[in-house]
Design a protein around this motif. Structure first.
Motif, PDB file in Angstrom:
ATOM      1  N   MET A 175      60.712 -83.877 -23.727  1.00 23.55           N
ATOM      2  CA  MET A 175      59.869 -82.682 -23.597  1.00 23.55           C
ATOM      3  C   MET A 175      58.942 -82.828 -22.390  1.00 23.55           C
ATOM      4  O   MET A 175      58.785 -81.902 -21.594  1.00 23.55           O
ATOM      5  N   HIS A 225      56.051 -73.512 -25.578  1.00 24.12           N
ATOM      6  CA  HIS A 225      57.451 -73.243 -25.258  1.00 24.12           C
ATOM      7  C   HIS A 225      58.379 -74.308 -25.864  1.00 24.12           C
ATOM      8  O   HIS A 225      59.466 -74.019 -26.333  1.00 24.12           O
ATOM      9  N   TYR A 226      57.900 -75.555 -25.865  1.00 16.42           N
ATOM     10  CA  TYR A 226      58.730 -76.639 -26.394  1.00 16.42           C
ATOM     11  C   TYR A 226      58.263 -77.054 -27.791  1.00 16.42           C
ATOM     12  O   TYR A 226      58.346 -78.215 -28.161  1.00 16.42           O
ATOM     13  N   TYR A 281      53.278 -74.458 -21.982  1.00 10.64           N
ATOM     14  CA  TYR A 281      54.506 -75.258 -21.991  1.00 10.64           C
ATOM     15  C   TYR A 281      54.697 -75.915 -23.348  1.00 10.64           C
ATOM     16  O   TYR A 281      55.804 -75.992 -23.867  1.00 10.64           O
ATOM     17  N   ARG A 317      60.603 -79.094 -30.117  1.00 10.74           N
ATOM     18  CA  ARG A 317      60.762 -80.507 -29.769  1.00 10.74           C
ATOM     19  C   ARG A 317      59.572 -81.309 -30.289  1.00 10.74           C
ATOM     20  O   ARG A 317      59.726 -82.411 -30.801  1.00 10.74           O
TER      21      ARG A 317
END
Ligand SMILES: Nc1ncnc2c1ncn2[C@@H]1O[C@H](COP(=O)(O)OP(=O)(O)OP(=O)(O)O)[C@@H](O)[C@H]1O
Ligand SMILES: [Mg+2]
Length: 626
Positions: A128, A13-14, A10, A17
Motif C-alpha cells: 500500500m 483509497h487503499y 490515499y 488493504r
C-alpha cells in the motif's frame, strides 16, 4: 503533523488493504503470543515429571499437568488406550517424550502461522505504501508541469528533484513501516500484557519498567541518526552536483586547464562527506547495543523477581521462561515507538515541503475549458511587461497586429525584449499591463492547450532530449498517422534531412549523452523541424538561424516560405538578411518599438534599420572577400 493530512485521501483509497493489513497483524500476533505458552507448558511438564519421578507416585500426575498438555494427554489416552495407569519410570519417560514432541510441534506450527501472516501483513501494508508513493510522485510531477516558468526561475532543480524523491521516500516510511509498526505495537502489547498480567501482576510491572526507557532512548538515537543522515544526504547530493557539472562542463574544464583545482574542490567536498558519514556510523552503532542492554535488563528482572516468586510458590518455573520470551517480544515494539515517532516527524516535515509546492497555484491558468480552433491573428495593444523577479521592464507599451498568414519580424539589439514578445505569445507569462489578443480575444480567455497546440515554437536556446532524432522531431505531434513521412517532411523543410541521412542510423540516431552531438546549426534545424512537424497555425522562430551561415539561412528561409505561406509567423533575429522578406518589421530598442514598416519602407526611412542593414552588408562583403 497536519501536513500529513494530505495523505488521508490515499489512505482512504487503499482502505481495504489497510483493513486486511490490520487483520493480518492481529492474526500473526495471536500466533506469536501462543508460542511462549508452549514453552511454559514444556517447562512445567518437565518440572512436574521430575516431581512425579522423585515421589514415585504417578497416580495424580495427570492432574498436575498444564492445560494444553493435559488436553493432549487425554486425547492420547482415548486414542491409544495405553496411558491410563503409568506404573513405571519407562512409561513415564515415554509419555513425557511424546508430549514434549507434540508441544514442540505446536510451537513450530504457531511460529509458522505467525510468519505466514507477517508475510501477508507486509504484502498489504508495505505494498500500500509503495502504491501511495507511486500516486504521490505522479501527483507532484503532474503539478510541477502545470506550474509556470516563473516558479522554475525561483526554485532550483535540486530542490524540485529532492521533493519528488527524498521527501516522497520519507513520507512512504510513514505510510508503510510507521503505520505497520504502530498497529503491531498496539495489538502485540495488548495481547502480551493481557497474558502477562493474567500470570502475575507484580512481576509484569517490574518487567515493564525498562521498556519506556527503551522507547525514549531509541527516540533520541533515531532522531540523532536522522539528522546526521540528512546531513550525509545533503553532502551526497552536493557531491553528485559537483561531479555532474564537471562532466557536463568537461570541455570548458579542460580548455581552462582547471583539472587540479576541480580535483581539490571535489576532495574537500568528499572529505566533508566522509566526516559526516563517520559521525553517522557512531550513532548507528549505538542503536542495537541500546536495545540489547535494555532487553538484558528486563530479562534479569524477569528471572530474579520471577525466581523469588517461584520459590514462594506464586508462579511456576514455566512462567519465568514464558516471561523472558514476552519481554523479548515486547522489546522491538517498544523500541519502535521511538523509531516510529522520529519517522513520523520526518515524514511530516517532508510532506510539508511537498505541500508547499503542491499548494503553489500555477500563475498561468486555463480559464476556458472548451477548446476552439485558433486561426492565428495576433495583436498587442499597449502591452508592457516587467519580469516579476528581476523587476526589469522588458517591454514598454508595445502595439502591433499580425493577421492570419502574415509574417512579422522583430529585430533589435540584444536585451531589447524580442524573446519577451515570444514569451507573451506563448503565454509563458501574462502581460503586466495592456492586452495580448489572439483572434480578437484576450489571450487569457483562449483555451491554453489549444493555444499551445497552435504554436510551433523554436526557442532561442535549443533544447533537444536525449532521444532519437525522430522522437525529438515528433515531440509535439499527437498520434501521427504516418510518423516517418511527418519526420522526413519536417526535416526536409528545415534543411537538415541531408545531414541526418549521413548518420549511420539516420533518424534513429540518438542525441545527447549516450548519442551523437549535433553541431550548433544542426541542432537549430532539428529544433525547427520539431516546431513545424505538428503543422501549427502560428510559428515563432526566436533567433533560430543565428548558428547557420547566410547561405544555409537562405535555403532554410526559402523552404520556410512555403510553410509560412498560410501561417502567422513571428520571426525574431539580429540579422537584416533574415527579416527582409517579412510583411512587417518591428525594430525594438530597450523594450520599445522605434521603427516599423516593411524592408523597403525602412530602408527609405534611413534610420536605425538602414544603418544596421549597411553594417551587415559590409560585414558580409568582407567575409566574401576573405
Ligand atoms: N526570465 C527573466 N527574468 C528576468 N529578466 C529577464 C528574463 N528574461 C529576460 N529578462 C530581461 O528582460 C530584458 C529583455 O530580454 P529578452 O530576452 O526579451 O531580450 P532579447 O531581445 O531576446 O535579447 P537577445 O537578442 O539577446 O536574445 C533583458 O534586460 C533581460 O535581462
Ligand atoms: Mg532573445
Amino acid at each position: 503533523m497536519r501536513a500529513l493530512a494530505h495523505l488521508n485521501k490515499y489512505l482512504w483509497h487503499y482502505k481495504w488493504r489497510i483493513f486486511f493489513g490490520i487483520v493480518f497483524i492481529i492474526a500473526s500476533n495471536v500466533f506469536a503470543i501462543y508460542a511462549p505458552r508452549m514453552i511454559r507448558e514444556a517447562f512445567d511438564l518437565i518440572a512436574e515429571s521430575i516431581k512425579a519421578y522423585q515421589s514415585g507416585n504417578y497416580q495424580d500426575f495427570e492432574l498436575t499437568l498444564p492445560v494444553t498438555v493435559r488436553y493432549i494427554y487425554e486425547f492420547l489416552k482415548i486414542d491409544q488406550g495405553g496411558y491410563q495407569n503409568i506404573t513405571s519410570t519407562d512409561q513415564l519417560a515415554e509419555v513425557i517424550t511424546r508430549l514434549s514432541l507434540i508441544l514442540a510441534g505446536l510451537y513450530l506450527l504457531a511460529a509458522l502461522l505467525k510468519g505466514i501472516f507477517l508475510f501477508f501483513t507486509r504484502q498489504t501494508i508495505i505494498i500500500m505504501s509503495r502504491l501511495v508513493e507511486f500516486d504521490l510522485k505522479n501527483e507532484i510531477f503532474d503539478h510541477y508541469q502545470s506550474l509556470s516558468l516563473a516558479f522554475y526561475k525561483r526554485n532550483n532543480t535540486g530542490d524540485l528533484m529532492n521533493r519528488i524523491s527524498e521527501d516522497v521516500n520519507k513520507v512512504r516510511m510513514y505510510l508503510g513501516p510507521a503505520i505497520m509498526y504502530s498497529i503491531n505495537l498496539v495489538v502485540l502489547s495488548a495481547l502480551a500484557l493481557y497474558a502477562m498480567f493474567s500470570v502475575n501482576v507484580e512481576l509484569t510491572l517490574y518487567v515493564l519498567i525498562p521498556l519506556p526507557i527503551l522507547s525514549i532512548s531509541i527516540y533520541y538515537v533515531s532522531s540523532l541518526i536522522n539528522s546526521r543522515s540528512e546531513k550525509v544526504q545533503r553532502q551526497q547530493s552536493h557531491l553528485s552536483t559537483l561531479v555532474q557539472e564537471a562532466f557536463s562542463g568537461i570541455r570548458v574544464l579542460k580548455a581552462f586547464n582547471r583539472q587540479r583545482a576541480t580535483q581539490d574542490h571535489f576532495e574537500k567536498a568528499c572529505n566533508t562527506y566522509k566526516v559526516d558519514s563517520l559521525r553517522l556510523v557512531k550513532v548507528d552503532a549505538l542503536f542495537m547495543p541500546a536495545i540489547i542492554l535494555l532487553i538484558g535488563l528486563s530479562t534479569i528482572i524477569a528471572i530474579y523477581v520471577g525466581g523469588v516468586k517461584a520459590i514462594a510458590g506464586e508462579i511456576t518455573i514455566g512462567n519465568i521462561a514464558e516471561f523472558v520470551i514476552y519481554v523479548n517480544m515486547l522489546t522491538w515494539p517498544f523500541a519502535s515507538i521511538g523509531w516510529v515517532t522520529s519517522l513520523v516527524q520526518q515524514a511530516a516535515a517532508s510532506q510539508e515541503r511537498i505541500n508547499e509546492f503542491l499548494h503553489t497555484e500555477p500563475k498561468i491558468k486555463n480559464t476556458n475549458p472548451t477548446p476552439a480552433e485558433i486561426k492565428g491573428k495576433i495583436e498587442f495593444s499597449d502591452v508592457s511587461f516587467v519580469y516579476p523577479d528581476s523587476g526589469i521592464t522588458a517591454l514598454n507599451k508595445i502595439d502591433f497586429s499580425v493577421s492570419k498568414g502574415e509574417t512579422l519580424a522583430v529585430i533589435g539589439r540584444t536585451g531589447s525584449g524580442k524573446s519577451t514578445i515570444a514569451n507573451l505569445i506563448c503565454r509563458n507569462f501574462d502581460a503586466s499591463s495592456g492586452q495580448v489578443k489572439i483572434d480578437g480575444n484576450s489571450i487569457k480567455d483562449v483555451n491554453l492547450d489549444e493555444l499551445r497546440r497552435a504554436i510551433g515554437y523554436v526557442p532561442q536556446d535549443v533544447f533537444l532530449f536525449s532521444e532519437s532524432i525522430s522522437n525529438n522531431i515528433l515531440f509535439g505531434v499527437e498520434n501521427p498517422d504516418n510518423p516517418d513521412e511527418v519526420v522526413r517532411h519536417a526535416a526536409r523543410e528545415a534543411h537538415v534531412l541531408h545531414n541526418i541521412e549521413e548518420f549511420p542510423r539516420k533518424f534513429e540516431t540518438m542525441l545527447g549523452e549516450r548519442g551523437i552531438n549535433l553541431s550548433g546549426g544542426q541542432k537549430q534545424r532539428v529544433s525547427i523541424a520539431r516546431a513545424i512537424a505538428p503543422n501549427p497555425k502560428i510559428l515563432i522562430f526566436d533567433d533560430c538561424l543565428s548558428a547557420v551561415d547566410t547561405e544555409t539561412e537562405e535555403i532554410i528561409l526559402g523552404n520556410l516560405q512555403k510553410i509560412m505561406k498560410d501561417r502567422t509567423t513571428i520571426l525574431i533575429s539580429h540579422r537584416v538578411s533574415t527579416v527582409e522578406l517579412a510583411d512587417k518589421i518591428l525594430v525594438l530598442d530597450r523594450g520599445e518599438i522605434i521603427e516599423r514598416g516593411n524592408h523597403r519602407e525602412l530602408i527609405q526611412k534611413g534610420g536605425v534599420y538602414f544603418e544596421l542593414y549597411q553594417k551587415q552588408l559590409q560585414e558580409n562583403k568582407k567575409v566574401e572577400q576573405e
